[in-house]
Design a protein around this motif. Structure first.
Motif, short mmCIF file in Angstrom:
data_model
loop_
_atom_site.label_atom_id
_atom_site.label_comp_id
_atom_site.label_asym_id
_atom_site.label_seq_id
_atom_site.Cartn_x
_atom_site.Cartn_y
_atom_site.Cartn_z
N LYS A 57 0.76 -1.10 -0.01
CA LYS A 57 0.17 0.06 -0.20
C LYS A 57 0.97 1.30 0.01
CE LYS A 57 -4.23 1.70 2.59
NZ LYS A 57 -5.21 1.36 1.82
N PRO A 58 1.02 2.06 -1.16
CA PRO A 58 1.78 2.99 -1.20
C PRO A 58 1.49 4.26 -0.20
CG PRO A 58 0.56 2.90 -3.12
CD PRO A 58 0.33 1.89 -2.27
N GLN A 59 2.32 5.12 0.11
CA GLN A 59 2.15 6.25 0.88
C GLN A 59 3.25 7.40 0.13
OE1 GLN A 59 1.48 4.87 5.02
NE2 GLN A 59 1.07 6.96 5.16
N ALA A 60 2.97 8.56 -0.15
CA ALA A 60 3.69 9.48 -0.88
C ALA A 60 4.95 9.63 0.11
CB ALA A 60 3.15 10.69 -1.32
N GLU A 61 4.70 9.48 1.32
CA GLU A 61 5.85 10.36 2.34
C GLU A 61 6.76 9.07 2.76
OE1 GLU A 61 6.78 13.10 3.08
OE2 GLU A 61 5.31 13.98 1.65
N LEU A 62 6.42 7.99 1.94
CA LEU A 62 7.03 6.63 2.62
C LEU A 62 7.94 5.89 1.22
CD1 LEU A 62 4.75 4.90 5.25
CD2 LEU A 62 6.81 6.29 5.67
N VAL A 63 8.34 6.76 0.59
CA VAL A 63 9.08 6.26 -0.81
C VAL A 63 10.19 4.98 -0.51
CG1 VAL A 63 10.63 8.00 -0.94
CG2 VAL A 63 9.98 6.68 -3.03
N ALA A 64 10.95 5.57 0.54
CA ALA A 64 12.04 4.45 0.75
C ALA A 64 11.43 3.22 1.51
CB ALA A 64 13.23 5.08 1.68
N TYR A 65 10.54 3.48 2.60
CA TYR A 65 9.91 2.44 3.32
C TYR A 65 9.26 1.46 2.45
CZ TYR A 65 7.72 0.20 7.62
OH TYR A 65 7.55 -0.44 8.55
N ASN A 66 8.47 2.01 1.79
CA ASN A 66 7.47 1.32 0.51
C ASN A 66 8.51 0.33 -0.39
OD1 ASN A 66 5.00 3.81 -0.20
ND2 ASN A 66 4.92 2.03 1.01
N ALA A 67 9.61 1.02 -0.58
CA ALA A 67 10.48 0.16 -1.75
C ALA A 67 11.12 -0.83 -0.90
CB ALA A 67 11.58 1.18 -2.07
N ALA A 68 11.42 -0.53 0.32
CA ALA A 68 12.15 -1.77 1.29
C ALA A 68 11.35 -2.71 1.50
CB ALA A 68 12.99 -1.04 2.39
N LYS A 69 10.06 -2.44 2.05
CA LYS A 69 9.08 -3.54 2.51
C LYS A 69 8.63 -4.49 1.37
CE LYS A 69 9.45 -2.73 6.82
NZ LYS A 69 9.99 -3.74 7.77
N ALA A 70 8.27 -3.91 0.06
CA ALA A 70 7.89 -4.59 -1.06
C ALA A 70 9.22 -5.42 -1.50
CB ALA A 70 7.61 -3.46 -2.36
N GLY A 71 10.24 -5.03 -1.30
CA GLY A 71 11.47 -5.85 -1.70
C GLY A 71 11.58 -6.96 -0.81
N VAL A 72 11.20 -6.66 0.69
CA VAL A 72 11.26 -7.99 1.65
C VAL A 72 10.34 -9.03 1.26
CG1 VAL A 72 10.39 -8.53 4.01
CG2 VAL A 72 12.20 -6.61 3.54
N ALA A 73 9.01 -8.42 0.56
CA ALA A 73 7.87 -9.43 0.42
C ALA A 73 8.63 -10.23 -0.78
CB ALA A 73 6.73 -8.58 -0.10
N LEU A 74 9.13 -9.72 -1.68
CA LEU A 74 9.13 -10.58 -2.88
C LEU A 74 10.76 -11.42 -2.64
CD1 LEU A 74 7.77 -11.63 -5.48
CD2 LEU A 74 9.30 -9.94 -6.77
N MET A 75 11.47 -10.63 -2.09
CA MET A 75 12.67 -11.29 -1.73
C MET A 75 12.57 -12.57 -0.69
SD MET A 75 15.98 -10.08 0.54
CE MET A 75 15.18 -10.00 2.11
#
Ligand SMILES: NC(=O)c1ccc[n+]([C@@H]2O[C@H](COP(=O)([O-])OP(=O)(O)OC[C@H]3O[C@@H](n4cnc5c(N)ncnc54)[C@H](O)[C@@H]3O)[C@@H](O)[C@H]2O)c1
Length: 253
Positions: free
Chosen positions: A143-161
């Motif tokens: 679920k994206p939030q404009a103010e969480l660009v780095a956190y969104n990227a990291a956590k989406a990465g954790v999921a597929l990793m």
């Protein structure tokens, strides 16, 4: 019957919040705990309270050398690992335009590189024993939030990793499962501090509650309960997937 009797569990970020709750719950289910944290003082205090079945290693999850130290100490004390919970994480706010490069890099280093290194360095101790990797992602993984660009990227990465690691372990016949948990907003010390620091703390808390269709935020123990399940033999047929524990936050349009 305890669900994690005599299992050896490594939990990162044990000094506070979800890590502390997961370690306490695992201990109550019969596990031995190796708790790790970047905060050596609070980390050691928490682990001391847990008693003889727990030990502490101070390290930065973003550092390969730090994880090597964890692996060495766990191998010396227990010989192997049954459960790895990659929980330590940070949140640095900012959009694509205003986050500093330093904050972007640090978020990725702690929240994504950290779990990667934990899996890589502890995998040799986990093979052939029905072990379980549990990575703590977030509703922010989908679920994206404009103010969480780095956190969104990291956590989406954790999921597929996590799925990639699960597939690799299955293909290699390692008998290691890997899954992740997406918590919603959870009551932790960190959240209480934010609420106490802002002017309209109660209004902010109400807005957090309202974000969850179920009408409240979550408790750390509710995430710990899912971690116990994924760590236990009851979840023996579950690998390569994520469990969202969020009071419906993820389905709120
Ligand atoms: N609390 C929530 O609402 C929430 C929601 C979704 C996901 N999460 C995730 O759950 C995990 C735990 O969050 P929390 O709310 O308990 O946070 P917290 O800040 O209360 O605790 C995090 C712990 O990790 C440790 N830590 C931070 N950086 C570290 C590093 N580089 N190396 C080792 N330890 C480090 C901290 O010292 C702290 O003890 C994080 O991955 C977070 O992204 C939390």
């Amino acid at each position: 019957m305890a669900k994690l009797e005599n299992k050896v569990a490594v939990v990162s970020g044990v000094a506070a919040g979800l890590g502390e709750a997961i370690a306490r719950r695992f201990l109550a289910e019969g596990a031995h705990i190796v708790g790790t944290d970047i905060d050596p003082v609070r980390g050691a205090e928490v682990v001391d309270e847990l008693g003889e079945r727990a030990s502490f290693v101070a390290h930065d999850v973003a550092s390969e050398a730090g994880w090597e130290q964890v692996a060495t100490q766990v191998a010396a004390r227990h010989g192997n690992v049954d459960v790895l919970v990659n929980n330590a994480g940070i949140t640095r706010m900012g959009s694509v335009e205003d986050i500093s490069i330093e904050d972007f890099d640090r978020t990725l280093a702690v929240d994504l590189r950290g779990p990667f290194l934990g899996c890589r360095l502890l995998l040799p101790l986990m093979k052939g024993r029905g072990a379980s990797i549990i990575n703590i992602a977030s509703v922010s993984s989908f679920k994206p939030q404009a103010e969480l660009v780095a956190y969104n990227a990291a956590k989406a990465g954790v999921a597929l990793m996590t799925k990639s690691i699960a597939l690799h372990c299955a293909q290699q016949g390692y008998d290691v499962r890997a899954n992740y948990i997406n918590p919603g907003v959870i009551r932790t010390d960190m959240l209480e501090k934010v609420i106490n620091q802002v002017e309209n703390g109660e209004a902010l808390m109400q807005s957090y509650r309202d974000m969850h269709p179920i009408g409240r935020i979550g408790e750390a123990d509710e995430i710990a309960a899912m971690a116990v399940y994924l760590a236990s033999e009851e979840a023996g047929f579950i690998t390569g997937t994520g469990f969202t524990v969020d009071g419906g936050l993820g389905i709120n349009p």
